[in-house]
Design a protein around this motif. Structure first.
Motif, PDB file in Angstrom:
ATOM      1  N   PRO A 239       7.362  -1.263  -1.570  1.00  0.00           N
ATOM      2  CA  PRO A 239       6.308  -0.712  -2.435  1.00  0.00           C
ATOM      3  C   PRO A 239       5.017  -0.509  -1.650  1.00  0.00           C
ATOM      4  CG  PRO A 239       6.628  -3.050  -2.875  1.00  0.00           C
ATOM      5  CD  PRO A 239       7.696  -2.655  -1.888  1.00  0.00           C
ATOM      6  N   PHE A 240       4.408   0.667  -1.801  1.00  0.00           N
ATOM      7  CA  PHE A 240       3.067   0.865  -1.250  1.00  0.00           C
ATOM      8  C   PHE A 240       2.082   0.353  -2.299  1.00  0.00           C
ATOM      9  CE2 PHE A 240      -0.769   3.176   0.008  1.00  0.00           C
ATOM     10  CZ  PHE A 240      -0.720   3.048   1.388  1.00  0.00           C
ATOM     11  N   PRO A 241       1.026  -0.317  -1.875  1.00  0.00           N
ATOM     12  CA  PRO A 241       0.098  -0.899  -2.854  1.00  0.00           C
ATOM     13  C   PRO A 241      -0.433   0.157  -3.831  1.00  0.00           C
ATOM     14  CG  PRO A 241      -0.473  -1.594  -0.618  1.00  0.00           C
ATOM     15  CD  PRO A 241       0.624  -0.582  -0.486  1.00  0.00           C
ATOM     16  N   VAL A 242      -0.450  -0.180  -5.096  1.00  0.00           N
ATOM     17  CA  VAL A 242      -1.115   0.670  -6.085  1.00  0.00           C
ATOM     18  C   VAL A 242      -2.495   0.059  -6.317  1.00  0.00           C
ATOM     19  CG1 VAL A 242      -1.007   1.625  -8.408  1.00  0.00           C
ATOM     20  CG2 VAL A 242       1.105   1.261  -7.104  1.00  0.00           C
ATOM     21  N   CYS A 243      -3.445   0.571  -5.571  1.00  0.00           N
ATOM     22  CA  CYS A 243      -4.779  -0.028  -5.576  1.00  0.00           C
ATOM     23  C   CYS A 243      -5.653   0.577  -6.667  1.00  0.00           C
ATOM     24  CB  CYS A 243      -5.448   0.159  -4.216  1.00  0.00           C
ATOM     25  SG  CYS A 243      -4.701  -0.847  -2.931  1.00  0.00           S
ATOM     26  N   LYS A 244      -6.715  -0.158  -6.994  1.00  0.00           N
ATOM     27  CA  LYS A 244      -7.726   0.377  -7.912  1.00  0.00           C
ATOM     28  C   LYS A 244      -8.914   0.864  -7.103  1.00  0.00           C
ATOM     29  CE  LYS A 244      -6.441  -2.240 -11.996  1.00  0.00           C
ATOM     30  NZ  LYS A 244      -6.837  -3.296 -12.944  1.00  0.00           N
ATOM     31  N   TYR A 245      -9.502   1.955  -7.565  1.00  0.00           N
ATOM     32  CA  TYR A 245     -10.610   2.576  -6.829  1.00  0.00           C
ATOM     33  C   TYR A 245     -11.893   2.437  -7.611  1.00  0.00           C
ATOM     34  CZ  TYR A 245      -6.535   4.571  -4.529  1.00  0.00           C
ATOM     35  OH  TYR A 245      -5.346   4.725  -3.866  1.00  0.00           O
ATOM     36  N   PRO A 246     -13.051   2.382  -6.924  1.00  0.00           N
ATOM     37  CA  PRO A 246     -13.180   2.278  -5.458  1.00  0.00           C
ATOM     38  C   PRO A 246     -12.665   0.937  -4.960  1.00  0.00           C
ATOM     39  CG  PRO A 246     -15.345   2.513  -6.547  1.00  0.00           C
ATOM     40  CD  PRO A 246     -14.351   2.405  -7.622  1.00  0.00           C
ATOM     41  N   ALA A 251     -11.719  -5.574  -4.908  1.00  0.00           N
ATOM     42  CA  ALA A 251     -11.189  -6.166  -3.669  1.00  0.00           C
ATOM     43  C   ALA A 251     -10.164  -7.264  -3.949  1.00  0.00           C
ATOM     44  CB  ALA A 251     -12.336  -6.696  -2.804  1.00  0.00           C
ATOM     45  N   ALA A 252     -10.438  -8.140  -4.883  1.00  0.00           N
ATOM     46  CA  ALA A 252      -9.547  -9.282  -5.121  1.00  0.00           C
ATOM     47  C   ALA A 252      -8.210  -8.812  -5.697  1.00  0.00           C
ATOM     48  CB  ALA A 252     -10.207 -10.280  -6.055  1.00  0.00           C
ATOM     49  N   GLU A 253      -8.273  -7.966  -6.738  1.00  0.00           N
ATOM     50  CA  GLU A 253      -7.024  -7.463  -7.320  1.00  0.00           C
ATOM     51  C   GLU A 253      -6.200  -6.681  -6.282  1.00  0.00           C
ATOM     52  OE1 GLU A 253      -9.882  -6.303 -10.234  1.00  0.00           O
ATOM     53  OE2 GLU A 253      -8.208  -5.778 -11.581  1.00  0.00           O
ATOM     54  N   ASN A 254      -6.908  -5.850  -5.525  1.00  0.00           N
ATOM     55  CA  ASN A 254      -6.194  -5.052  -4.521  1.00  0.00           C
ATOM     56  C   ASN A 254      -5.562  -5.941  -3.450  1.00  0.00           C
ATOM     57  OD1 ASN A 254      -6.818  -2.689  -5.836  1.00  0.00           O
ATOM     58  ND2 ASN A 254      -8.621  -2.234  -4.570  1.00  0.00           N
ATOM     59  N   ALA A 255      -6.267  -6.986  -3.068  1.00  0.00           N
ATOM     60  CA  ALA A 255      -5.723  -7.896  -2.049  1.00  0.00           C
ATOM     61  C   ALA A 255      -4.435  -8.538  -2.565  1.00  0.00           C
ATOM     62  CB  ALA A 255      -6.754  -8.968  -1.687  1.00  0.00           C
ATOM     63  N   ALA A 256      -4.423  -8.901  -3.834  1.00  0.00           N
ATOM     64  CA  ALA A 256      -3.210  -9.503  -4.411  1.00  0.00           C
ATOM     65  C   ALA A 256      -2.067  -8.482  -4.418  1.00  0.00           C
ATOM     66  CB  ALA A 256      -3.494 -10.001  -5.821  1.00  0.00           C
ATOM     67  N   ASP A 290      -2.553  10.865  -2.192  1.00  0.00           N
ATOM     68  CA  ASP A 290      -3.772  10.298  -1.620  1.00  0.00           C
ATOM     69  C   ASP A 290      -3.949   8.843  -2.032  1.00  0.00           C
ATOM     70  OD1 ASP A 290      -4.252  13.123  -0.935  1.00  0.00           O
ATOM     71  OD2 ASP A 290      -6.217  12.362  -0.338  1.00  0.00           O
ATOM     72  N   ASN A 291      -2.987   8.036  -1.590  1.00  0.00           N
ATOM     73  CA  ASN A 291      -3.009   6.608  -1.900  1.00  0.00           C
ATOM     74  C   ASN A 291      -3.555   5.831  -0.707  1.00  0.00           C
ATOM     75  OD1 ASN A 291      -1.601   7.311  -4.313  1.00  0.00           O
ATOM     76  ND2 ASN A 291       0.267   7.430  -3.089  1.00  0.00           N
ATOM     77  N   HIS A 292      -4.568   5.023  -1.007  1.00  0.00           N
ATOM     78  CA  HIS A 292      -5.231   4.252   0.048  1.00  0.00           C
ATOM     79  C   HIS A 292      -4.835   2.781  -0.035  1.00  0.00           C
ATOM     80  CE1 HIS A 292      -8.476   7.311   1.107  1.00  0.00           C
ATOM     81  NE2 HIS A 292      -7.900   7.851   0.050  1.00  0.00           N
ATOM     82  N   ALA A 293      -5.000   2.101   1.098  1.00  0.00           N
ATOM     83  CA  ALA A 293      -4.891   0.637   1.113  1.00  0.00           C
ATOM     84  C   ALA A 293      -5.949   0.135   2.082  1.00  0.00           C
ATOM     85  CB  ALA A 293      -3.487   0.199   1.538  1.00  0.00           C
ATOM     86  N   SER A 294      -6.188  -1.160   2.073  1.00  0.00           N
ATOM     87  CA  SER A 294      -7.267  -1.691   2.918  1.00  0.00           C
ATOM     88  C   SER A 294      -6.758  -1.937   4.336  1.00  0.00           C
ATOM     89  CB  SER A 294      -7.773  -3.006   2.337  1.00  0.00           C
ATOM     90  OG  SER A 294      -6.861  -4.042   2.649  1.00  0.00           O
ATOM     91  N   PRO A 295      -7.672  -2.070   5.301  1.00  0.00           N
ATOM     92  CA  PRO A 295      -7.256  -2.414   6.663  1.00  0.00           C
ATOM     93  C   PRO A 295      -6.386  -3.669   6.699  1.00  0.00           C
ATOM     94  CG  PRO A 295      -9.543  -1.741   6.687  1.00  0.00           C
ATOM     95  CD  PRO A 295      -9.125  -1.790   5.237  1.00  0.00           C
ATOM     96  N   ASN A 296      -6.644  -4.610   5.787  1.00  0.00           N
ATOM     97  CA  ASN A 296      -5.852  -5.850   5.791  1.00  0.00           C
ATOM     98  C   ASN A 296      -4.371  -5.591   5.552  1.00  0.00           C
ATOM     99  OD1 ASN A 296      -7.663  -7.791   6.453  1.00  0.00           O
ATOM    100  ND2 ASN A 296      -8.319  -8.163   4.338  1.00  0.00           N
ATOM    101  N   PHE A 297      -4.087  -4.623   4.704  1.00  0.00           N
ATOM    102  CA  PHE A 297      -2.680  -4.307   4.448  1.00  0.00           C
ATOM    103  C   PHE A 297      -2.005  -3.840   5.736  1.00  0.00           C
ATOM    104  CE2 PHE A 297       0.523  -1.023   3.336  1.00  0.00           C
ATOM    105  CZ  PHE A 297       1.472  -1.862   2.771  1.00  0.00           C
ATOM    106  N   PHE A 298      -2.669  -2.962   6.450  1.00  0.00           N
ATOM    107  CA  PHE A 298      -2.068  -2.419   7.674  1.00  0.00           C
ATOM    108  C   PHE A 298      -2.008  -3.482   8.772  1.00  0.00           C
ATOM    109  CE2 PHE A 298      -3.738   1.212   5.289  1.00  0.00           C
ATOM    110  CZ  PHE A 298      -2.588   1.962   5.175  1.00  0.00           C
TER     111      PHE A 298
END
Lengths: 487, 487
Positions: A239-246, A251-256, A290-298
């Motif tokens: 699964p690629f992260p389904v992040c919330k924007y911005p 940050a916390a939800e996206n990190a999880a 156009d799905n983004h993830a944070s540097p931490n994911f990569f």
């Protein structure tokens, strides 16, 4: 129209209307803005499309173009319409239509020779191939990667990288480059059976796009219409992260969410019945929405691939060559060790993969090989593109213009919250997108306000302007979008 | 050196030695023969190869070339050596190095525009794309095939054709173009599982070569070194006839062998667990050793594919564009119905597949699609190549010169029976080969007598001269070969 006449032609128009923003235009003789003469397609275009349809599939046709009349950020059609182009041939025009620097390269004697004397580069390279690589493709190689294998398209680049990964992985399993193939490997490879044709895989992510050839399509997961009816390898998708924007507000939800995806990636690496030789990922999933993830994911992916002794391939076919405010989008991550391979195409106008580890050169010649192995003509063009990027400082430009454009879009999102949802791409140059509940209508209406723009995934409007897109173009785009949102 | 200076440079040499044969030379200012100044590689080449090796894999390098000094049938290196080139960039140079007609096309304003404004042809074709196709690629379309899908390389062309075949076959199984995909097909396609990713195959033949991408490589069966360590589809291979040469002297034995292969092909079509959607075959197996079969064999394949409602794809990547004394090699067969698809690349300097049946246009847009979908620059070049072939009547030339060369080789075979075995390609233009017990030594020694020549399969010397190869070149080649055989 000759390029000089073309510039004169638009220069008079440019003189008539001063740009709204104050920066120095890169191409003062660009049209001052869109020119609309007819509905699109107009009568000339309709006729031409009908003619082409007899010999070529035109059902995906968006607009019939006249490139001789296109200039800079503006694409012209056959009916005198001239649109601000923020789609740019699916993100593939780097420095503008009829760019004068590229024209010089295209009309040089060395280009003519490259076109008419195309070599089989693996057997009969031209005497200046090392120079062309070193002063061009390799000059912009991602940090830590000092070698290249050249190819022909993004799909091809990815498949070549996958092949390098499989050969590398089997060599490790075998115990080193000096261990020869067994007779059983040799004979089974000829019948497409294991162990010669190994039961290994490439791990990719949900919504990923890596191309449409049989291997690359097996890693593409963006849309069923690309994949239906085509046999595929039984390779895993994480699964690629389904992040919330911005991203920074959540940050916390996206990190999880990213950790969940990393955990599942690791599980698949360990448990998938055809074990991965490599993980391939786009820095920003482009075709897939156009799905983004944070540097931490990569960073997490890089760590997982190291831990499990597999390779990390970064697909920069769409993100590469300056559009994100860095030359390569993965520079945003701050990795401690570089990716094993980085693939490129599109704005590079040529294709291939960079690598740094000499173990990624297969242990024998002719394993990674084909007739053309790239194209010197396109490598010469990429060198000119790099020169133009440096001359105009265009990576910096996309960072600055991108921020200006993003802020303008944030204002539009506040005023038209039902039109601009999940705005994303902050700090990523002009690589910006948002979701629109009536996306296809917006794309269509854009032409009526003088803008050519594309979509990605199911609901995203994606902006892929050229690297020469400036603040005054951003103003025109924002005005045009507001007209659509008001309508 | 400019092309004009280049021609003057060699013209003085040409004047000094009259050609031995009496026909009119196409390029009177070609070198009169090979020029040997040093061993190959000479000192300049050694230095350049070492430099290139740092950034590019040079283990398959045959000769570092100077294309600015190459002309017509002659390839130059960095040390002043000039060789008669009967390998021609792995059969990919059609009308000579620095051909003046191609130079005109390469320096035209439309070429410059095509280079710097490369379109995404499926979305934004240029206004004259229909003209470029009709006056070029489609002008030489095989009989019965009036449409084209353009691509980037031979491998790409074949994979595009395979995709078209799979989509066509599934549409038939589904009951027609109007039947939509099921939800199960859509969802399973996204996870690479059947039925969305169907368990279908492409049937190819032993010793076949169809490319090196993942799908095309699964149909390639020429050499293990191409396939080892690369995952492959479980697709069937039928035996390609192992004929005795000359074909006409062993007609009865060859007919029996061909029938055996046809029978086994039919068995595989009926019984293979992943049923074939198409059969793909080369008119002459080229990389796999220059293996020939009779027109009856290919007629048999056409009949089998009709009988079992699957497609017949003819891979003319190496045989196409005039070298066999016909523009397309399959014209030699006298088929009653054309192949379903014919793929091309190499001498066309562009790539793709021809087709005639509009059912081979998938039922929805974006199923057969990619960013570039070919390259107008290369399509413009192919148009110029076609013009040059017509101007000089080069298909006729390969037929006539091929016969002359074949007869010369027959004489050599009589004099040196241990050197020239299984001579083949009679009546197939200059597409000639023979087996040599010391093949690699012959290829290497050829350079010392001024000839650049390649091999195919394990033991064949394959001749792949350009279409402008004439009798006086054949004389030089035959003399050179005799020197090697004597040594």
């Amino acid at each position: 129209m000759s390029p000089i006449a073309l510039r004169r032609h638009y220069a008079s128009a440019a003189a008539a209307v001063a740009p709204e923003a104050t920066e120095q235009p890169f191409f003062p003789d660009e049209p001052a803005g869109p020119i609309l003469k007819t509905e699109i397609p107009g009568p000339q275009s309709v006729k031409a499309i009908e003619k082409l349809g007899k010999v070529f599939d035109t059902r995906s046709l968006n607009m019939m173009a006249n490139y001789q009349r296109s200039y800079g950020n503006y694409i012209a059609d056959l009916d005198g319409n001239v649109l601000l182009d923020v789609y740019a041939q699916i993100a593939s025009i780097p420095v503008g239509y009829n760019n004068p620097t590229l024209l010089l390269a295209a009309t040089s004697p060395e280009m003519a020779s490259a076109i008419i004397n195309r070599p089989a580069l693996g057997n009969f390279p031209q005497h200046d191939w090392a120079d062309i690589l070193e002063s061009g493709i390799l000059k912009v190689a991602p940090k830590g990667l000092n070698q290249v294998f050249t190819g022909q398209s993004g799909s091809d680049a990815n498949e070549l990288a996958y092949k390098a990964a499989f050969m590398w992985k089997r060599q490790h399993q075998r115990g080193g480059a000096h261990i020869d193939f067994t007779d059983h490997e040799i004979s089974s490879s000829m019948t497409n059976q294991s162990p010669g044709a190994p039961e290994l895989s490439i791990l990719s992510f949900t919504s990923a796009f890596h191309g449409r050839l049989f291997g690359s399509l097996s890693t593409t997961r963006s849309k069923a219409i690309h994949k239906l009816d085509i046999p595929a390898f039984d390779w895993p998708q994480a699964p690629f992260p389904v992040c919330k924007y911005p991203l920074d507000q959540y940050a916390a939800e996206n990190a999880a969410e990213e950790q969940r995806c990393l955990d599942e990636t690791e599980r698949l690496i360990k448990e998938w019945h055809n074990p991965p030789a490599a993980v391939v990922v786009e820095p920003i999933q482009s075709e897939g929405g156009d799905n983004h993830a944070s540097p931490n994911f990569f960073k997490g992916l890089r760590a997982l691939t190291k831990k499990h002794d597999i390779l990390f391939i970064v697909d920069e076919v769409q993100t590469g060559v300056g559009a994100t405010g860095k030359f390569w989008a993965h520079e945003h991550w701050g990795l401690e060790t570089p990716p094993d391979m980085v693939t490129f195409s599109k704005k590079a106008q040529t294709a291939g993969y960079y690598f740094g580890n000499s173990e990624l050169r297969p242990n024998k010649p002719y394993r990674q090989f084909n007739t053309w192995m790239g194209d010197p003509a396109r490598a010469i063009l990429f060198r000119a593109i790099i020169q133009e990027i440096e001359r105009l400082n265009l990576v910096e430009n996309t960072a600055v213009t991108g921020q200006y454009l993003y802020e303008g879009l944030e204002r539009l999102a506040q005023r038209y919250p039902s039109e601009v949802k999940n705005l994303r791409g902050k700090g990523q140059g002009t690589f910006i997108a948002w979701d629109s509940p009536r996306r296809d209508e917006v794309l269509k209406k854009a032409k009526s306000v003088g803008v050519n723009v594309g979509g990605s995934g199911a609901t995203a409007v994606r902006l892929r302007p050229m690297l020469i897109f400036q603040k005054h173009h951003a103003d025109l785009l924002l005005e045009g979008l507001e007209k659509i949102f008001k309508s």
